[in-house]
Scaffold this motif. Structure first.
Motif, mmCIF file in Angstrom:
data_model
loop_
_atom_site.group_PDB
_atom_site.id
_atom_site.type_symbol
_atom_site.label_atom_id
_atom_site.label_comp_id
_atom_site.label_asym_id
_atom_site.label_seq_id
_atom_site.Cartn_x
_atom_site.Cartn_y
_atom_site.Cartn_z
ATOM 1 N N ALA A 173 0.622 -1.188 0.072
ATOM 2 C CA ALA A 173 0.019 -0.022 0.073
ATOM 3 C C ALA A 173 0.769 1.213 0.012
ATOM 4 O O ALA A 173 0.438 2.235 -0.513
ATOM 5 C CB ALA A 173 -1.102 -0.092 1.048
ATOM 6 N N GLY A 174 2.125 1.065 0.581
ATOM 7 C CA GLY A 174 2.759 2.427 0.568
ATOM 8 C C GLY A 174 2.678 3.597 1.461
ATOM 9 O O GLY A 174 3.566 4.514 1.373
ATOM 10 N N PHE A 175 1.790 3.254 2.462
ATOM 11 C CA PHE A 175 1.866 4.206 3.569
ATOM 12 C C PHE A 175 2.127 3.659 4.920
ATOM 13 O O PHE A 175 1.802 2.731 5.018
ATOM 14 C CB PHE A 175 0.406 5.038 3.424
ATOM 15 N N PRO A 176 2.285 4.504 5.917
ATOM 16 C CA PRO A 176 2.528 3.828 7.229
ATOM 17 C C PRO A 176 1.535 3.152 8.017
ATOM 18 O O PRO A 176 0.203 3.998 7.961
ATOM 19 C CB PRO A 176 3.235 5.162 7.907
ATOM 20 N N VAL A 177 1.452 2.076 8.236
ATOM 21 C CA VAL A 177 0.572 1.575 9.273
ATOM 22 C C VAL A 177 1.200 1.299 10.535
ATOM 23 O O VAL A 177 1.923 0.519 10.686
ATOM 24 C CB VAL A 177 0.055 0.195 8.513
ATOM 25 N N ILE A 178 0.718 2.059 11.569
ATOM 26 C CA ILE A 178 1.494 1.965 12.888
ATOM 27 C C ILE A 178 0.371 1.325 13.713
ATOM 28 O O ILE A 178 -0.471 1.848 14.288
ATOM 29 C CB ILE A 178 1.925 3.445 13.310
ATOM 30 N N ASN A 179 0.681 -0.150 14.025
ATOM 31 C CA ASN A 179 -0.148 -0.743 14.823
ATOM 32 C C ASN A 179 0.492 -1.515 15.813
ATOM 33 O O ASN A 179 1.721 -1.792 15.858
ATOM 34 C CB ASN A 179 -0.988 -1.601 13.953
ATOM 35 N N GLY A 180 -0.152 -2.204 16.979
ATOM 36 C CA GLY A 180 0.441 -2.893 18.120
ATOM 37 C C GLY A 180 1.681 -2.006 18.675
ATOM 38 O O GLY A 180 1.468 -0.970 19.090
ATOM 39 N N TYR A 181 2.691 -2.597 18.757
ATOM 40 C CA TYR A 181 3.831 -2.132 19.132
ATOM 41 C C TYR A 181 5.008 -1.687 18.377
ATOM 42 O O TYR A 181 6.219 -1.792 18.492
ATOM 43 C CB TYR A 181 4.392 -3.107 20.395
ATOM 44 N N ASP A 182 4.566 -1.378 17.111
ATOM 45 C CA ASP A 182 5.624 -0.817 16.050
ATOM 46 C C ASP A 182 6.303 0.374 16.615
ATOM 47 O O ASP A 182 5.677 1.137 17.394
ATOM 48 C CB ASP A 182 4.583 -0.535 14.709
ATOM 49 N N VAL A 183 7.511 0.291 16.169
ATOM 50 C CA VAL A 183 8.384 1.309 16.424
ATOM 51 C C VAL A 183 8.615 2.072 15.062
ATOM 52 O O VAL A 183 9.324 1.483 14.337
ATOM 53 C CB VAL A 183 9.622 1.114 17.109
ATOM 54 N N TYR A 184 8.187 3.490 14.896
ATOM 55 C CA TYR A 184 8.903 4.087 13.656
ATOM 56 C C TYR A 184 9.902 5.177 14.094
ATOM 57 O O TYR A 184 9.423 6.182 14.654
ATOM 58 C CB TYR A 184 7.540 4.792 13.046
ATOM 59 N N PRO A 185 11.154 4.789 13.926
ATOM 60 C CA PRO A 185 12.181 5.842 14.554
ATOM 61 C C PRO A 185 11.945 7.337 13.821
ATOM 62 O O PRO A 185 12.300 8.151 14.362
ATOM 63 C CB PRO A 185 13.531 5.049 13.863
ATOM 64 N N ASN A 186 11.552 7.234 12.378
ATOM 65 C CA ASN A 186 11.498 8.551 11.793
ATOM 66 C C ASN A 186 10.378 9.510 12.651
ATOM 67 O O ASN A 186 10.382 10.698 12.184
ATOM 68 C CB ASN A 186 11.329 8.304 10.316
ATOM 69 N N LEU A 187 9.487 8.979 13.351
ATOM 70 C CA LEU A 187 8.620 9.703 13.985
ATOM 71 C C LEU A 187 9.084 10.333 15.189
ATOM 72 O O LEU A 187 8.550 11.159 15.903
ATOM 73 C CB LEU A 187 7.505 8.991 14.286
ATOM 74 N N HIS A 188 10.268 9.784 15.799
ATOM 75 C CA HIS A 188 10.761 10.145 16.933
ATOM 76 C C HIS A 188 11.458 11.402 16.805
ATOM 77 O O HIS A 188 11.809 11.870 18.047
ATOM 78 C CB HIS A 188 11.737 9.005 17.539
ATOM 79 N N GLN A 189 11.455 12.076 15.806
ATOM 80 C CA GLN A 189 12.039 13.404 15.710
ATOM 81 C C GLN A 189 11.081 14.295 16.357
ATOM 82 O O GLN A 189 11.398 15.503 17.111
ATOM 83 C CB GLN A 189 12.099 13.997 14.179
ATOM 84 N N ASP A 190 9.813 14.211 16.700
ATOM 85 C CA ASP A 190 8.664 14.589 17.448
ATOM 86 C C ASP A 190 9.020 14.160 19.045
ATOM 87 O O ASP A 190 8.709 12.989 19.217
ATOM 88 C CB ASP A 190 7.353 14.507 17.034
ATOM 89 N N PRO A 191 9.601 14.835 19.730
ATOM 90 C CA PRO A 191 9.791 14.576 21.048
ATOM 91 C C PRO A 191 8.338 13.862 21.842
ATOM 92 O O PRO A 191 8.499 12.951 22.574
ATOM 93 C CB PRO A 191 10.216 15.690 22.124
ATOM 94 N N GLN A 192 7.353 14.305 21.392
ATOM 95 C CA GLN A 192 5.971 13.967 21.852
ATOM 96 C C GLN A 192 5.613 12.704 21.639
ATOM 97 O O GLN A 192 5.291 11.694 22.531
ATOM 98 C CB GLN A 192 5.028 14.741 21.824
ATOM 99 N N MET A 193 6.020 12.373 20.290
ATOM 100 C CA MET A 193 5.721 11.060 19.549
ATOM 101 C C MET A 193 6.759 10.119 20.361
ATOM 102 O O MET A 193 6.333 8.839 20.405
ATOM 103 C CB MET A 193 5.808 11.337 18.121
ATOM 104 N N LYS A 194 7.987 10.642 20.324
ATOM 105 C CA LYS A 194 8.846 9.605 20.984
ATOM 106 C C LYS A 194 8.405 9.249 22.536
ATOM 107 O O LYS A 194 8.598 8.023 23.017
ATOM 108 C CB LYS A 194 10.239 10.129 20.931
ATOM 109 N N LEU A 195 8.159 10.138 23.256
ATOM 110 C CA LEU A 195 7.531 9.765 24.421
ATOM 111 C C LEU A 195 6.474 8.819 24.689
ATOM 112 O O LEU A 195 6.518 7.898 25.534
ATOM 113 C CB LEU A 195 7.209 11.025 25.519
ATOM 114 N N ILE A 196 5.499 9.101 23.727
ATOM 115 C CA ILE A 196 4.546 7.946 23.554
ATOM 116 C C ILE A 196 5.129 6.581 23.303
ATOM 117 O O ILE A 196 4.572 5.765 23.908
ATOM 118 C CB ILE A 196 3.448 8.376 22.717
#
Length: 355
Positions: A173-196
């Motif tokens: 599909a080519g779009f991010p599917v963030i489910n369960g305990y997935d870790v997406y390091p590229n989202l961790h540039q946002d400190p709030q997202m990394k904390l969650i």
């Protein structure tokens, strides 16, 4: 006669241009909560279940104090105040079988993967017959949107259950599917997202490794919505199904109440952000029903549970007529819902099978 024909062609061309101009501004959010019964949505808490020691776990007084009222309208609003308040005033709620308004799954299996596949692809593939089924060979609505120039790289999905990688076929599909305990390091540039994400990874895994608690998925999705501003988003919550399978009716009701609170938070944001206000259509539904005719089957679903094909849905936002609780006799199927949504976006969608 020729002048009339020419006029018709001109009007059609103008309409096409208007719709083509409008479509890129349209935004869409699909929200599901797993296995939430239509009976609880339209009737509120069930006294038979609330009084049963096997299901209230010694907490029946708290259930009645928080969710009970003799008046049906008041009772269901206690459970879902947003749904039966602002949404009922500004949107549509379908599936009250007591009024003859029937919404059913069309797939023959009556459990999660086939239900989500039917919903998101807008058709039934009977070969999709297991929750462990391989990556979905059928293209889905969000995958289609991601191929359109107006929505390219503006699509995302969040789900508590880790099967959505397969249901939405993330790789294809080519779009991010963030489910369960997935870790997406590229989202961790946002400190709030990394904390969650850090809190999620270190949280107690109440439902094992396959499904996270809804609160983490909700906060991730909300942060993404506020900062990335996607044009198309899917969010799936799961605790309603998990607590029902456990027979914990008080926790099930609380999960429903939380779900309603989160619907309000999403809607309030949509109504205050200029990119979304007046341009966003929201579909809210579930993947399957569960037992009610035989009360002890409320914990279960599937082909052996005779009423677990019965579902419900609601719509709110751009293009949705504010008719409230729909009381017309009708028969709607789960596979129809994404096409109704596509119409609101002035988009024609048809799933394709790609092995």
């Amino acid at each position: 006669m020729k002048q009339i024909v020419c006029l018709v062609f001109v009007l059609l061309a103008q309409t096409t241009i208007i719709l083509a101009q409008k479509a890129p501004e349209n935004r869409v959010i699909v929200i599901t909560t797993d296995g939430l019964r239509w009976q609880d949505v339209f009737k509120g808490m069930d006294t038979t279940l609330a009084k049963n020691k096997a299901y209230h776990h010694g907490d029946s007084l708290a259930i009645f104090t928080k969710f009970w009222d003799h008046d049906l309208a008041t009772r269901r609003k206690k459970l879902m105040p947003f749904l039966w308040g602002e949404l009922a005033q500004k949107g549509q709620i379908h599936g009250n079988r007591a009024l003859g308004n029937r919404v059913d799954v069309a797939n023959p299996h009556w459990f999660s993967y086939p239900g989500y596949s039917e919903l998101l692809t807008g058709q039934v593939d009977t070969a999709v017959n297991s929750n462990e089924y391989k990556p979905n060979p059928n293209t889905n609505f969000f995958e289609y949107l991601n191929q359109l120039p107006a929505y390219k790289n503006q699509v995302v999905a969040f789900g508590a259950w880790d099967a959505f990688d397969r249901i939405l076929n993330e790789k294809r599909a080519g779009f991010p599917v963030i489910n369960g305990y997935d870790v997406y390091p590229n989202l961790h540039q946002d400190p709030q997202m990394k904390l969650i994400s850090d809190m999620l990874s270190q949280s107690f895994r109440v439902f094992g490794d396959v499904e996270s608690q809804d609160v983490f998925i909700h906060f991730q999705a909300m942060q993404y919505l506020k900062t990335k501003k996607p044009k198309a988003m899917y969010i799936s919550y799961g605790e309603t199904d998990e607590f029902a399978h456990e027979g914990a009716y008080q926790h099930y009701l609380q999960a429903v109440h939380h779900f309603d609170t989160w619907l309000k938070e999403i809607w309030d944001f949509v109504q205050t952000d200029p990119l979304y206000k007046g341009k966003t259509t929201i579909l809210i539904t579930t993947d399957h029903g569960r037992g009610d005719i035989i009360k002890d089957q409320w914990k279960s679903h599937g082909k052996k549970v005779q009423d677990s094909h019965e579902i419900w849905f609601a719509m709110l936002g751009a293009g949705v007529e504010p008719v409230g609780e729909v009381n017309q006799v009708a028969q709607i199927y789960q596979k129809d819902l994404i096409h109704r949504l596509a119409e609101k976006l002035h988009i024609s969608f048809k799933s394709e099978r790609k092995e």
